[in-house]
Design a protein around this motif. Structure first.
Motif, PDB file in Angstrom:
ATOM      1  N   SER A   1       0.152  -4.465 -10.705  1.00 10.92           N
ATOM      2  CA  SER A   1       1.197  -3.475 -10.996  1.00 10.92           C
ATOM      3  C   SER A   1       0.903  -2.119 -10.368  1.00 10.92           C
ATOM      4  CB  SER A   1       1.364  -3.316 -12.512  1.00 10.92           C
ATOM      5  OG  SER A   1       0.133  -2.963 -13.123  1.00 10.92           O
ATOM      6  N   ASP A   2      -0.367  -1.834 -10.056  1.00  9.62           N
ATOM      7  CA  ASP A   2      -0.712  -0.572  -9.388  1.00  9.62           C
ATOM      8  C   ASP A   2      -0.098  -0.484  -7.997  1.00  9.62           C
ATOM      9  OD1 ASP A   2      -2.186   0.148 -11.570  1.00  9.62           O
ATOM     10  OD2 ASP A   2      -4.155  -0.096 -10.629  1.00  9.62           O
ATOM     11  N   TYR A   3       0.312  -1.620  -7.433  1.00 17.12           N
ATOM     12  CA  TYR A   3       0.817  -1.663  -6.062  1.00 17.12           C
ATOM     13  C   TYR A   3       2.291  -2.062  -6.005  1.00 17.12           C
ATOM     14  CZ  TYR A   3      -4.203  -1.666  -5.431  1.00 17.12           C
ATOM     15  OH  TYR A   3      -5.529  -1.335  -5.504  1.00 17.12           O
ATOM     16  N   GLU A   4       2.948  -2.071  -7.168  1.00 20.07           N
ATOM     17  CA  GLU A   4       4.347  -2.482  -7.241  1.00 20.07           C
ATOM     18  C   GLU A   4       5.270  -1.272  -7.381  1.00 20.07           C
ATOM     19  OE1 GLU A   4       3.505  -6.716  -9.610  1.00 20.07           O
ATOM     20  OE2 GLU A   4       4.233  -4.951 -10.697  1.00 20.07           O
ATOM     21  N   LEU A   5       6.455  -1.371  -6.793  1.00 21.75           N
ATOM     22  CA  LEU A   5       7.509  -0.378  -6.988  1.00 21.75           C
ATOM     23  C   LEU A   5       8.631  -1.015  -7.812  1.00 21.75           C
ATOM     24  CD1 LEU A   5       7.542   1.296  -3.448  1.00 21.75           C
ATOM     25  CD2 LEU A   5       6.548   2.190  -5.563  1.00 21.75           C
ATOM     26  N   ASN A   6       9.442  -1.851  -7.175  1.00 21.02           N
ATOM     27  CA  ASN A   6      10.489  -2.581  -7.900  1.00 21.02           C
ATOM     28  C   ASN A   6      10.058  -3.991  -8.272  1.00 21.02           C
ATOM     29  OD1 ASN A   6      12.164  -0.388  -7.702  1.00 21.02           O
ATOM     30  ND2 ASN A   6      13.336  -1.177  -5.974  1.00 21.02           N
ATOM     31  N   PHE A   7       9.125  -4.546  -7.505  1.00 19.76           N
ATOM     32  CA  PHE A   7       8.668  -5.918  -7.736  1.00 19.76           C
ATOM     33  C   PHE A   7       7.838  -5.996  -9.015  1.00 19.76           C
ATOM     34  CE2 PHE A   7       5.288  -9.079  -7.430  1.00 19.76           C
ATOM     35  CZ  PHE A   7       6.002 -10.229  -7.154  1.00 19.76           C
TER      36      PHE A   7
ATOM     37  N   ASN B   1       0.852  -1.186   0.000  1.00 21.30           N
ATOM     38  CA  ASN B   1       0.000   0.000   0.000  1.00 21.30           C
ATOM     39  C   ASN B   1       0.889   1.238   0.000  1.00 21.30           C
ATOM     40  OD1 ASN B   1      -1.882   2.015   0.411  1.00 21.30           O
ATOM     41  ND2 ASN B   1      -2.217   1.526   2.568  1.00 21.30           N
ATOM     42  N   HIS B   2       0.952   1.923  -1.141  1.00 18.79           N
ATOM     43  CA  HIS B   2       1.828   3.088  -1.270  1.00 18.79           C
ATOM     44  C   HIS B   2       1.063   4.377  -1.535  1.00 18.79           C
ATOM     45  CE1 HIS B   2       4.259  -0.387  -3.152  1.00 18.79           C
ATOM     46  NE2 HIS B   2       4.558  -0.320  -1.869  1.00 18.79           N
ATOM     47  N   GLN B   3      -0.267   4.292  -1.660  1.00 20.89           N
ATOM     48  CA  GLN B   3      -1.036   5.465  -2.078  1.00 20.89           C
ATOM     49  C   GLN B   3      -0.940   6.611  -1.072  1.00 20.89           C
ATOM     50  OE1 GLN B   3      -4.921   3.794  -2.746  1.00 20.89           O
ATOM     51  NE2 GLN B   3      -4.400   3.005  -4.760  1.00 20.89           N
ATOM     52  N   TRP B   4      -0.890   6.285   0.218  1.00 20.21           N
ATOM     53  CA  TRP B   4      -0.857   7.330   1.239  1.00 20.21           C
ATOM     54  C   TRP B   4       0.440   8.120   1.209  1.00 20.21           C
ATOM     55  CZ3 TRP B   4       2.879   7.084   5.119  1.00 20.21           C
ATOM     56  CH2 TRP B   4       3.547   5.866   5.266  1.00 20.21           C
ATOM     57  N   ILE B   5       1.483   7.540   0.620  1.00 19.92           N
ATOM     58  CA  ILE B   5       2.794   8.192   0.611  1.00 19.92           C
ATOM     59  C   ILE B   5       2.778   9.455  -0.243  1.00 19.92           C
ATOM     60  CG2 ILE B   5       5.233   7.881   0.009  1.00 19.92           C
ATOM     61  CD1 ILE B   5       4.838   4.887   0.480  1.00 19.92           C
ATOM     62  N   GLN B   6       1.982   9.447  -1.319  1.00 17.46           N
ATOM     63  CA  GLN B   6       2.011  10.555  -2.271  1.00 17.46           C
ATOM     64  C   GLN B   6       1.691  11.893  -1.619  1.00 17.46           C
ATOM     65  OE1 GLN B   6       3.178   9.952  -5.354  1.00 17.46           O
ATOM     66  NE2 GLN B   6       3.385   7.843  -4.614  1.00 17.46           N
ATOM     67  N   THR B   7       0.709  11.905  -0.726  1.00 14.94           N
ATOM     68  CA  THR B   7       0.301  13.172  -0.104  1.00 14.94           C
ATOM     69  C   THR B   7       1.258  13.618   0.991  1.00 14.94           C
ATOM     70  OG1 THR B   7      -1.121  11.978   1.449  1.00 14.94           O
ATOM     71  CG2 THR B   7      -2.130  12.748  -0.598  1.00 14.94           C
TER      72      THR B   7
ATOM     73  N   SER C   1      -0.004  -9.199   9.751  1.00 20.99           N
ATOM     74  CA  SER C   1      -1.024 -10.230   9.985  1.00 20.99           C
ATOM     75  C   SER C   1      -1.697 -10.695   8.702  1.00 20.99           C
ATOM     76  CB  SER C   1      -2.085  -9.711  10.960  1.00 20.99           C
ATOM     77  OG  SER C   1      -1.514  -9.491  12.230  1.00 20.99           O
ATOM     78  N   TYR C   2      -1.653  -9.864   7.667  1.00 16.08           N
ATOM     79  CA  TYR C   2      -2.223 -10.221   6.366  1.00 16.08           C
ATOM     80  C   TYR C   2      -1.656  -9.225   5.368  1.00 16.08           C
ATOM     81  CZ  TYR C   2      -5.692 -11.141   2.716  1.00 16.08           C
ATOM     82  OH  TYR C   2      -6.314 -11.445   1.528  1.00 16.08           O
ATOM     83  N   GLN C   3      -0.482  -9.548   4.821  1.00 16.63           N
ATOM     84  CA  GLN C   3       0.245  -8.582   4.006  1.00 16.63           C
ATOM     85  C   GLN C   3      -0.607  -8.114   2.831  1.00 16.63           C
ATOM     86  OE1 GLN C   3       1.802  -8.418   0.753  1.00 16.63           O
ATOM     87  NE2 GLN C   3       2.732  -6.458   1.312  1.00 16.63           N
ATOM     88  N   PHE C   4      -0.617  -6.807   2.648  1.00 13.58           N
ATOM     89  CA  PHE C   4      -1.338  -6.265   1.496  1.00 13.58           C
ATOM     90  C   PHE C   4      -0.359  -6.039   0.352  1.00 13.58           C
ATOM     91  CE2 PHE C   4      -2.774  -2.970  -1.330  1.00 13.58           C
ATOM     92  CZ  PHE C   4      -4.056  -3.384  -1.609  1.00 13.58           C
ATOM     93  N   PRO C   5      -0.650  -6.622  -0.848  1.00 15.47           N
ATOM     94  CA  PRO C   5      -1.861  -7.364  -1.203  1.00 15.47           C
ATOM     95  C   PRO C   5      -1.679  -8.878  -1.288  1.00 15.47           C
ATOM     96  CG  PRO C   5      -0.797  -6.595  -3.185  1.00 15.47           C
ATOM     97  CD  PRO C   5       0.099  -6.180  -2.046  1.00 15.47           C
TER      98      PRO C   5
END
Length: 443
Positions: free
Chosen positions: A405-411, A183-189, A225-229
Protein backbone atom coordinates in the motif's frame (compact mmCIF):
# COMPACT_ATOMS: atom_id res chain seq x y z
CA UNK A 1 36.76 26.81 29.29
CA UNK A 2 34.81 28.04 32.33
CA UNK A 3 32.47 30.27 30.32
CA UNK A 4 31.34 27.28 28.22
CA UNK A 5 30.35 25.36 31.35
CA UNK A 6 28.24 28.29 32.56
CA UNK A 7 26.79 28.79 29.07
CA UNK A 8 25.76 25.11 28.87
CA UNK A 9 24.24 25.08 32.37
CA UNK A 10 22.04 28.11 31.68
CA UNK A 11 21.07 26.78 28.24
CA UNK A 12 20.05 23.41 29.76
CA UNK A 13 17.93 25.17 32.40
CA UNK A 14 16.11 27.08 29.66
CA UNK A 15 15.49 24.02 27.49
CA UNK A 16 14.26 21.88 30.39
CA UNK A 17 11.91 24.59 31.68
CA UNK A 18 13.78 25.36 34.89
CA UNK A 19 14.13 28.91 33.57
CA UNK A 20 10.83 30.06 32.07
CA UNK A 21 10.18 32.37 29.13
CA UNK A 22 10.43 36.00 30.27
CA UNK A 23 12.16 35.07 33.53
CA UNK A 24 14.97 37.33 34.71
CA UNK A 25 18.39 35.86 35.44
CA UNK A 26 20.46 36.78 38.51
CA UNK A 27 22.78 39.72 37.98
CA UNK A 28 26.23 39.17 36.57
CA UNK A 29 27.79 39.82 39.98
CA UNK A 30 25.49 37.24 41.60
CA UNK A 31 26.30 34.65 38.93
CA UNK A 32 30.02 35.33 39.31
CA UNK A 33 29.80 35.02 43.09
CA UNK A 34 27.64 31.85 43.01
CA UNK A 35 29.97 30.16 40.51
CA UNK A 36 33.23 31.48 41.85
CA UNK A 37 34.24 32.86 38.46
CA UNK A 38 35.18 36.27 37.11
CA UNK A 39 32.78 38.83 35.64
CA UNK A 40 34.50 38.38 32.27
CA UNK A 41 33.61 34.66 32.32
CA UNK A 42 29.96 35.42 33.09
CA UNK A 43 29.82 38.11 30.39
CA UNK A 44 31.25 35.72 27.78
CA UNK A 45 28.64 33.05 28.64
CA UNK A 46 25.73 35.51 28.55
CA UNK A 47 26.92 37.07 25.28
CA UNK A 48 26.97 33.62 23.65
CA UNK A 49 23.42 32.88 24.85
CA UNK A 50 22.25 36.24 23.48
CA UNK A 51 23.94 35.52 20.13
CA UNK A 52 22.13 32.14 19.89
CA UNK A 53 18.76 33.67 20.74
CA UNK A 54 18.21 32.25 24.23
CA UNK A 55 18.50 35.52 26.17
CA UNK A 56 17.99 39.22 25.67
CA UNK A 57 19.66 42.06 27.56
CA UNK A 58 17.46 44.95 28.69
CA UNK A 59 19.28 48.18 29.46
CA UNK A 60 19.47 48.93 33.21
CA UNK A 61 17.25 45.93 33.90
CA UNK A 62 19.24 42.73 33.32
CA UNK A 63 19.10 39.51 31.30
CA UNK A 64 15.84 37.72 30.42
CA UNK A 65 14.88 34.42 28.76
CA UNK A 66 13.38 35.15 25.35
CA UNK A 67 9.67 34.38 24.98
CA UNK A 68 10.14 32.31 21.77
CA UNK A 69 12.76 29.91 23.10
CA UNK A 70 10.59 27.19 24.59
CA UNK A 71 7.96 27.37 21.87
CA UNK A 72 10.57 26.77 19.18
CA UNK A 73 12.74 24.19 20.90
CA UNK A 74 10.19 21.74 22.30
CA UNK A 75 8.49 20.71 19.01
CA UNK A 76 11.91 19.99 17.51
CA UNK A 77 12.60 17.46 20.25
CA UNK A 78 9.21 15.80 19.72
CA UNK A 79 9.75 15.68 15.97
CA UNK A 80 12.99 13.76 16.37
CA UNK A 81 11.30 11.23 18.63
CA UNK A 82 8.64 10.65 16.00
CA UNK A 83 10.94 10.44 12.97
CA UNK A 84 13.99 8.54 14.19
CA UNK A 85 13.16 4.85 14.51
CA UNK A 86 15.68 2.10 15.18
CA UNK A 87 16.24 -0.24 12.23
CA UNK A 88 14.65 -3.66 12.73
CA UNK A 89 16.96 -6.57 13.48
CA UNK A 90 15.85 -8.26 10.24
CA UNK A 91 15.17 -5.60 7.63
CA UNK A 92 13.07 -6.87 4.73
CA UNK A 93 11.86 -3.42 3.74
CA UNK A 94 12.52 -2.37 0.16
CA UNK A 95 15.99 -0.94 -0.51
CA UNK A 96 19.55 -1.77 0.43
CA UNK A 97 22.24 -3.93 -1.15
CA UNK A 98 24.52 -6.74 -0.04
CA UNK A 99 27.50 -5.59 2.01
CA UNK A 100 29.92 -7.88 0.16
CA UNK A 101 31.64 -5.11 -1.80
CA UNK A 102 34.98 -5.77 -3.61
CA UNK A 103 36.77 -3.07 -1.65
CA UNK A 104 40.30 -4.10 -2.70
CA UNK A 105 39.45 -3.90 -6.39
CA UNK A 106 37.80 -0.52 -5.85
CA UNK A 107 40.77 0.84 -3.86
CA UNK A 108 43.28 -0.27 -6.50
CA UNK A 109 41.27 1.35 -9.27
CA UNK A 110 40.72 4.50 -7.21
CA UNK A 111 44.45 4.86 -6.49
CA UNK A 112 45.38 4.09 -10.08
CA UNK A 113 43.21 6.82 -11.61
CA UNK A 114 44.31 9.30 -8.96
CA UNK A 115 47.99 8.59 -9.65
CA UNK A 116 47.37 9.07 -13.36
CA UNK A 117 45.51 12.36 -12.87
CA UNK A 118 46.01 14.10 -9.48
CA UNK A 119 43.93 17.05 -10.73
CA UNK A 120 40.80 14.93 -10.11
CA UNK A 121 40.78 16.17 -6.51
CA UNK A 122 40.73 19.89 -7.29
CA UNK A 123 39.75 20.78 -10.85
CA UNK A 124 36.26 21.64 -12.09
CA UNK A 125 34.58 18.89 -14.07
CA UNK A 126 32.55 18.95 -17.26
CA UNK A 127 28.92 20.10 -16.81
CA UNK A 128 27.49 16.93 -18.39
CA UNK A 129 29.82 14.65 -16.44
CA UNK A 130 33.34 13.50 -17.29
CA UNK A 131 33.81 12.45 -20.91
CA UNK A 132 35.70 9.29 -19.94
CA UNK A 133 32.71 8.07 -17.91
CA UNK A 134 30.15 9.01 -20.54
CA UNK A 135 32.16 7.15 -23.19
CA UNK A 136 32.46 4.08 -20.96
CA UNK A 137 28.70 4.08 -20.32
CA UNK A 138 28.03 4.56 -24.04
CA UNK A 139 30.07 1.47 -24.96
CA UNK A 140 28.53 -0.57 -22.15
CA UNK A 141 24.97 0.30 -23.20
CA UNK A 142 25.66 -0.76 -26.78
CA UNK A 143 27.40 -4.07 -26.00
CA UNK A 144 25.21 -5.11 -23.05
CA UNK A 145 21.79 -3.71 -23.99
CA UNK A 146 21.78 -2.76 -27.65
CA UNK A 147 21.19 0.92 -26.88
CA UNK A 148 22.81 3.43 -29.23
CA UNK A 149 23.69 6.29 -26.87
CA UNK A 150 26.34 8.78 -28.03
CA UNK A 151 28.44 10.01 -25.11
CA UNK A 152 27.34 13.56 -25.97
CA UNK A 153 23.76 12.56 -25.06
CA UNK A 154 24.58 11.07 -21.65
CA UNK A 155 23.99 13.22 -18.58
CA UNK A 156 25.61 12.31 -15.23
CA UNK A 157 23.99 13.17 -11.90
CA UNK A 158 24.13 12.29 -8.22
CA UNK A 159 20.69 10.65 -8.07
CA UNK A 160 17.66 9.67 -10.12
CA UNK A 161 15.70 12.36 -8.33
CA UNK A 162 18.17 15.04 -9.42
CA UNK A 163 18.03 14.04 -13.09
CA UNK A 164 14.26 13.60 -13.07
CA UNK A 165 14.07 17.08 -11.59
CA UNK A 166 16.04 18.47 -14.54
CA UNK A 167 13.58 16.90 -16.98
CA UNK A 168 10.54 18.17 -15.08
CA UNK A 169 12.08 21.63 -14.87
CA UNK A 170 12.71 21.58 -18.62
CA UNK A 171 9.19 20.40 -19.53
CA UNK A 172 7.13 21.63 -16.57
CA UNK A 173 4.70 22.39 -15.28
CA UNK A 174 3.57 19.07 -16.73
CA UNK A 175 1.03 16.28 -16.41
CA UNK A 176 2.88 13.14 -15.32
CA UNK A 177 1.73 9.57 -15.86
CA UNK A 178 3.07 7.01 -13.35
CA UNK A 179 2.49 3.29 -12.92
CA UNK A 180 0.13 2.25 -10.13
CA UNK A 181 1.43 0.61 -8.03
CA UNK A 182 4.84 2.09 -8.65
CA UNK A 183 7.69 4.31 -7.53
CA UNK A 184 6.10 7.63 -6.53
CA UNK A 185 8.45 8.87 -3.80
CA UNK A 186 10.49 11.11 -6.11
CA UNK A 187 7.35 12.98 -7.15
CA UNK A 188 6.86 14.58 -3.73
CA UNK A 189 9.95 16.79 -3.96
CA UNK A 190 9.09 17.90 -7.50
CA UNK A 191 5.45 18.87 -6.88
CA UNK A 192 5.93 22.53 -7.93
CA UNK A 193 6.95 21.28 -11.40
CA UNK A 194 4.11 18.77 -11.77
CA UNK A 195 0.67 20.09 -12.65
CA UNK A 196 -1.08 16.74 -12.26
CA UNK A 197 -0.16 13.12 -11.48
CA UNK A 198 -2.16 10.47 -13.33
CA UNK A 199 -2.02 6.89 -11.92
CA UNK A 200 -1.64 4.41 -14.80
CA UNK A 201 -3.13 0.94 -14.19
CA UNK A 202 -1.22 -2.25 -15.00
CA UNK A 203 -2.26 -5.43 -16.77
CA UNK A 204 -0.31 -8.57 -17.68
CA UNK A 205 1.50 -6.61 -20.43
CA UNK A 206 2.66 -3.70 -18.26
CA UNK A 207 1.52 -0.09 -17.96
CA UNK A 208 -1.84 0.31 -19.70
CA UNK A 209 -2.90 3.97 -19.95
CA UNK A 210 -6.42 4.64 -21.17
CA UNK A 211 -7.10 6.69 -24.30
CA UNK A 212 -8.31 9.55 -22.10
CA UNK A 213 -5.13 9.45 -20.00
CA UNK A 214 -2.93 9.49 -23.10
CA UNK A 215 -4.64 12.71 -24.18
CA UNK A 216 -3.63 14.37 -20.89
CA UNK A 217 -0.12 13.03 -20.23
CA UNK A 218 2.96 15.09 -21.15
CA UNK A 219 5.53 12.72 -19.64
CA UNK A 220 5.08 9.00 -18.90
CA UNK A 221 7.34 7.32 -16.31
CA UNK A 222 7.59 3.52 -16.67
CA UNK A 223 9.75 0.57 -15.57
CA UNK A 224 9.24 -1.77 -18.55
CA UNK A 225 12.02 -4.35 -18.09
CA UNK A 226 11.01 -5.18 -14.51
CA UNK A 227 8.02 -3.17 -13.33
CA UNK A 228 8.38 -1.81 -9.84
CA UNK A 229 7.11 -3.35 -7.65
CA UNK A 230 5.09 -6.11 -9.42
CA UNK A 231 7.88 -7.50 -11.61
CA UNK A 232 5.70 -7.41 -14.75
CA UNK A 233 7.65 -7.33 -18.03
CA UNK A 234 6.17 -4.99 -20.62
CA UNK A 235 5.28 -6.76 -23.86
CA UNK A 236 6.91 -5.72 -27.13
CA UNK A 237 3.51 -4.67 -28.46
CA UNK A 238 2.86 -2.38 -25.48
CA UNK A 239 6.36 -0.91 -25.79
CA UNK A 240 5.83 -0.09 -29.45
CA UNK A 241 2.40 1.42 -28.80
CA UNK A 242 3.87 3.80 -26.19
CA UNK A 243 6.63 4.88 -28.58
CA UNK A 244 4.05 5.41 -31.33
CA UNK A 245 1.91 7.53 -28.97
CA UNK A 246 4.87 9.64 -27.87
CA UNK A 247 5.93 10.18 -31.49
CA UNK A 248 2.45 11.02 -32.74
CA UNK A 249 1.59 13.40 -29.87
CA UNK A 250 5.08 14.85 -29.37
CA UNK A 251 5.27 13.46 -25.81
CA UNK A 252 8.05 11.80 -23.80
CA UNK A 253 8.59 8.48 -22.04
CA UNK A 254 11.05 7.96 -19.17
CA UNK A 255 12.37 4.40 -18.91
CA UNK A 256 13.78 3.72 -15.44
CA UNK A 257 15.94 0.59 -15.66
CA UNK A 258 16.71 0.55 -11.90
CA UNK A 259 17.52 -3.13 -10.95
CA UNK A 260 16.76 -4.83 -14.28
CA UNK A 261 20.43 -5.90 -14.62
CA UNK A 262 19.80 -8.47 -11.88
CA UNK A 263 17.78 -11.01 -13.89
CA UNK A 264 17.83 -14.64 -12.72
CA UNK A 265 15.86 -16.53 -15.38
CA UNK A 266 16.32 -16.36 -19.14
CA UNK A 267 18.05 -13.71 -21.23
CA UNK A 268 18.12 -10.00 -20.31
CA UNK A 269 15.01 -8.09 -21.41
CA UNK A 270 15.74 -5.63 -24.26
CA UNK A 271 15.13 -2.07 -23.04
CA UNK A 272 12.43 0.17 -24.44
CA UNK A 273 15.17 2.58 -25.51
CA UNK A 274 16.73 -0.10 -27.74
CA UNK A 275 13.68 -0.08 -30.06
CA UNK A 276 13.11 3.69 -29.91
CA UNK A 277 13.76 4.68 -33.52
CA UNK A 278 11.89 7.99 -33.08
CA UNK A 279 14.02 9.30 -30.18
CA UNK A 280 11.17 9.79 -27.69
CA UNK A 281 12.51 7.70 -24.78
CA UNK A 282 14.64 9.07 -21.93
CA UNK A 283 16.69 6.21 -20.44
CA UNK A 284 17.52 6.41 -16.71
CA UNK A 285 19.69 4.14 -14.56
CA UNK A 286 21.39 4.44 -11.18
CA UNK A 287 24.60 2.73 -10.08
CA UNK A 288 23.49 2.88 -6.43
CA UNK A 289 22.15 -0.67 -6.24
CA UNK A 290 24.45 -2.01 -8.97
CA UNK A 291 27.71 -0.89 -7.33
CA UNK A 292 27.06 0.88 -4.01
CA UNK A 293 24.59 3.47 -2.66
CA UNK A 294 27.50 5.53 -1.32
CA UNK A 295 28.85 6.50 -4.76
CA UNK A 296 25.72 8.59 -5.57
CA UNK A 297 26.00 8.21 -9.34
CA UNK A 298 23.17 8.04 -11.89
CA UNK A 299 23.03 8.61 -15.63
CA UNK A 300 20.39 9.54 -18.18
CA UNK A 301 20.39 9.12 -21.97
CA UNK A 302 18.64 12.09 -23.55
CA UNK A 303 17.00 12.42 -26.98
CA UNK A 304 18.46 15.00 -29.38
CA UNK A 305 15.78 17.61 -28.75
CA UNK A 306 16.06 17.53 -24.96
CA UNK A 307 19.85 17.45 -25.09
CA UNK A 308 19.84 20.61 -27.18
CA UNK A 309 17.35 22.35 -24.87
CA UNK A 310 19.27 21.49 -21.70
CA UNK A 311 22.55 22.76 -23.15
CA UNK A 312 20.88 25.88 -24.53
CA UNK A 313 19.41 26.69 -21.10
CA UNK A 314 22.75 25.93 -19.37
CA UNK A 315 20.78 23.53 -17.17
CA UNK A 316 23.73 21.26 -16.38
CA UNK A 317 26.10 21.10 -13.45
CA UNK A 318 27.45 17.70 -12.43
CA UNK A 319 27.86 17.36 -8.65
CA UNK A 320 29.43 13.87 -8.64
CA UNK A 321 33.08 13.99 -7.46
CA UNK A 322 35.52 13.59 -10.35
CA UNK A 323 37.42 10.80 -8.60
CA UNK A 324 34.19 8.76 -8.33
CA UNK A 325 33.41 9.30 -12.01
CA UNK A 326 36.93 8.31 -13.07
CA UNK A 327 36.94 5.21 -10.86
CA UNK A 328 33.60 3.97 -12.20
CA UNK A 329 34.74 4.62 -15.78
CA UNK A 330 37.89 2.55 -15.21
CA UNK A 331 35.86 -0.17 -13.51
CA UNK A 332 33.60 -0.44 -16.56
CA UNK A 333 36.44 -0.33 -19.11
CA UNK A 334 38.57 -2.98 -17.38
CA UNK A 335 35.71 -5.45 -16.83
CA UNK A 336 35.54 -5.09 -13.03
CA UNK A 337 31.97 -3.81 -13.29
CA UNK A 338 30.74 -6.76 -15.38
CA UNK A 339 32.45 -9.25 -13.05
CA UNK A 340 30.93 -7.52 -10.03
CA UNK A 341 27.43 -7.72 -11.55
CA UNK A 342 27.85 -11.42 -12.34
CA UNK A 343 29.08 -12.19 -8.83
CA UNK A 344 26.26 -10.26 -7.16
CA UNK A 345 23.70 -11.80 -9.52
CA UNK A 346 24.72 -15.27 -8.31
CA UNK A 347 24.62 -14.15 -4.69
CA UNK A 348 21.19 -12.53 -4.93
CA UNK A 349 19.87 -15.55 -6.81
CA UNK A 350 20.74 -17.80 -3.85
CA UNK A 351 18.88 -15.51 -1.46
CA UNK A 352 15.87 -15.39 -3.75
CA UNK A 353 15.83 -19.20 -4.03
CA UNK A 354 15.80 -19.66 -0.25
CA UNK A 355 12.79 -17.36 0.04
CA UNK A 356 11.04 -18.98 -2.94
CA UNK A 357 11.48 -22.46 -1.44
CA UNK A 358 10.03 -21.26 1.86
CA UNK A 359 7.00 -19.62 0.23
CA UNK A 360 6.32 -22.74 -1.85
CA UNK A 361 5.96 -24.75 1.37
CA UNK A 362 3.41 -22.36 2.88
CA UNK A 363 -0.25 -22.74 1.96
CA UNK A 364 -1.13 -19.14 2.84
CA UNK A 365 1.73 -17.39 1.05
CA UNK A 366 2.31 -16.55 -2.62
CA UNK A 367 5.02 -14.58 -4.41
CA UNK A 368 5.04 -12.34 -7.47
CA UNK A 369 7.87 -10.90 -9.55
CA UNK A 370 10.75 -13.02 -8.27
CA UNK A 371 12.67 -13.42 -11.55
CA UNK A 372 14.70 -10.20 -11.32
CA UNK A 373 15.66 -7.26 -9.12
CA UNK A 374 16.30 -7.19 -5.38
CA UNK A 375 12.70 -7.54 -4.22
CA UNK A 376 9.43 -9.35 -4.86
CA UNK A 377 5.83 -9.07 -3.71
CA UNK A 378 4.68 -11.41 -0.94
CA UNK A 379 0.91 -12.04 -0.78
CA UNK A 380 -0.63 -13.22 2.49
CA UNK A 381 -3.66 -15.45 1.87
CA UNK A 382 -4.28 -16.61 5.43
CA UNK A 383 -6.29 -15.34 8.40
CA UNK A 384 -8.31 -12.15 8.31
CA UNK A 385 -5.55 -9.61 9.04
CA UNK A 386 -4.92 -6.21 7.48
CA UNK A 387 -1.52 -5.31 6.04
CA UNK A 388 -0.84 -2.93 8.94
CA UNK A 389 -1.70 -5.59 11.52
CA UNK A 390 0.69 -8.03 9.85
CA UNK A 391 3.41 -5.36 9.69
CA UNK A 392 3.02 -4.79 13.43
CA UNK A 393 3.05 -8.51 14.23
CA UNK A 394 6.27 -8.84 12.22
CA UNK A 395 7.77 -5.78 13.95
CA UNK A 396 7.06 -7.39 17.32
CA UNK A 397 9.41 -10.15 16.18
CA UNK A 398 12.00 -7.63 14.89
CA UNK A 399 11.18 -8.09 11.19
CA UNK A 400 10.73 -4.92 9.13
CA UNK A 401 8.27 -5.06 6.20
CA UNK A 402 7.10 -2.58 3.53
CA UNK A 403 3.37 -2.93 2.76
CA UNK A 404 2.45 -2.77 -0.92
CA UNK A 405 0.00 0.00 0.00
CA UNK A 406 3.00 2.34 0.41
CA UNK A 407 3.37 2.22 -3.39
CA UNK A 408 -0.30 2.40 -4.38
CA UNK A 409 -2.33 5.40 -5.56
CA UNK A 410 -5.68 4.14 -6.88
CA UNK A 411 -4.76 0.45 -7.04
CA UNK A 412 -5.57 -1.75 -4.04
CA UNK A 413 -4.42 -5.35 -3.67
CA UNK A 414 -7.05 -8.03 -2.93
CA UNK A 415 -4.87 -9.50 -0.17
CA UNK A 416 -2.42 -8.08 2.37
CA UNK A 417 0.76 -7.76 0.32
CA UNK A 418 4.33 -6.67 1.01
CA UNK A 419 7.34 -5.55 -1.01
CA UNK A 420 10.10 -7.83 0.32
CA UNK A 421 13.58 -6.37 -0.13
CA UNK A 422 16.22 -9.05 0.36
CA UNK A 423 19.28 -7.30 -1.06
CA UNK A 424 20.81 -6.23 2.25
CA UNK A 425 20.07 -9.48 4.14
CA UNK A 426 22.64 -12.26 4.48
CA UNK A 427 21.54 -15.88 4.04
CA UNK A 428 21.73 -16.28 7.81
CA UNK A 429 19.52 -13.21 8.32
CA UNK A 430 17.02 -14.58 5.79
CA UNK A 431 16.82 -17.91 7.65
CA UNK A 432 16.29 -16.03 10.92
CA UNK A 433 13.69 -13.78 9.31
CA UNK A 434 11.76 -16.82 8.08
CA UNK A 435 11.72 -18.28 11.59
CA UNK A 436 10.58 -14.99 13.13
CA UNK A 437 7.85 -14.39 10.54
CA UNK A 438 6.48 -17.90 11.01
CA UNK A 439 6.20 -17.21 14.73
CA UNK A 440 4.75 -13.73 14.21
CA UNK A 441 2.09 -14.88 11.75
CA UNK A 442 1.51 -18.24 13.48
CA UNK A 443 2.27 -20.34 10.39
Amino acid sequence: MLYLQLYQDIKDQILTGQLLAGEKLPSKRQLASNRGVSLNTVTAALDQLIAEGYLEAKERSGYYVLDQVLASSQPIKRAYKEVIQPAPEIDWRYGGVDHDFPINSWKRTHNQVLNQDPSLVYRTGEPMGERVLREAISKHLWTAKGIHAPSSHILIGSSSQELLGKICQLLGPLRLGVEDPGNHQWIQTLKPLIKQTLPIPLDQYGANPSADQLKQIDLLYVTPSYQFPTGTIMSIGRKQSLIDWATRENKWVIEDAYNSDFRYEGKPIPPLKAIDTHDRVIYLQSFSSLISPSIHLTFMVLPDELMYRIQKNHQTSCQVPLIIQATVAEWIQTGHYARHLNRMRRKYSKKRQVLENWIARKEYLASQGTNAGLHFILHYLGKDFTSQELVQLAADWSVGLSPLSDYELNFHSHHPSFVIGYGRSSLQAIDLGIQHLEEAWDM
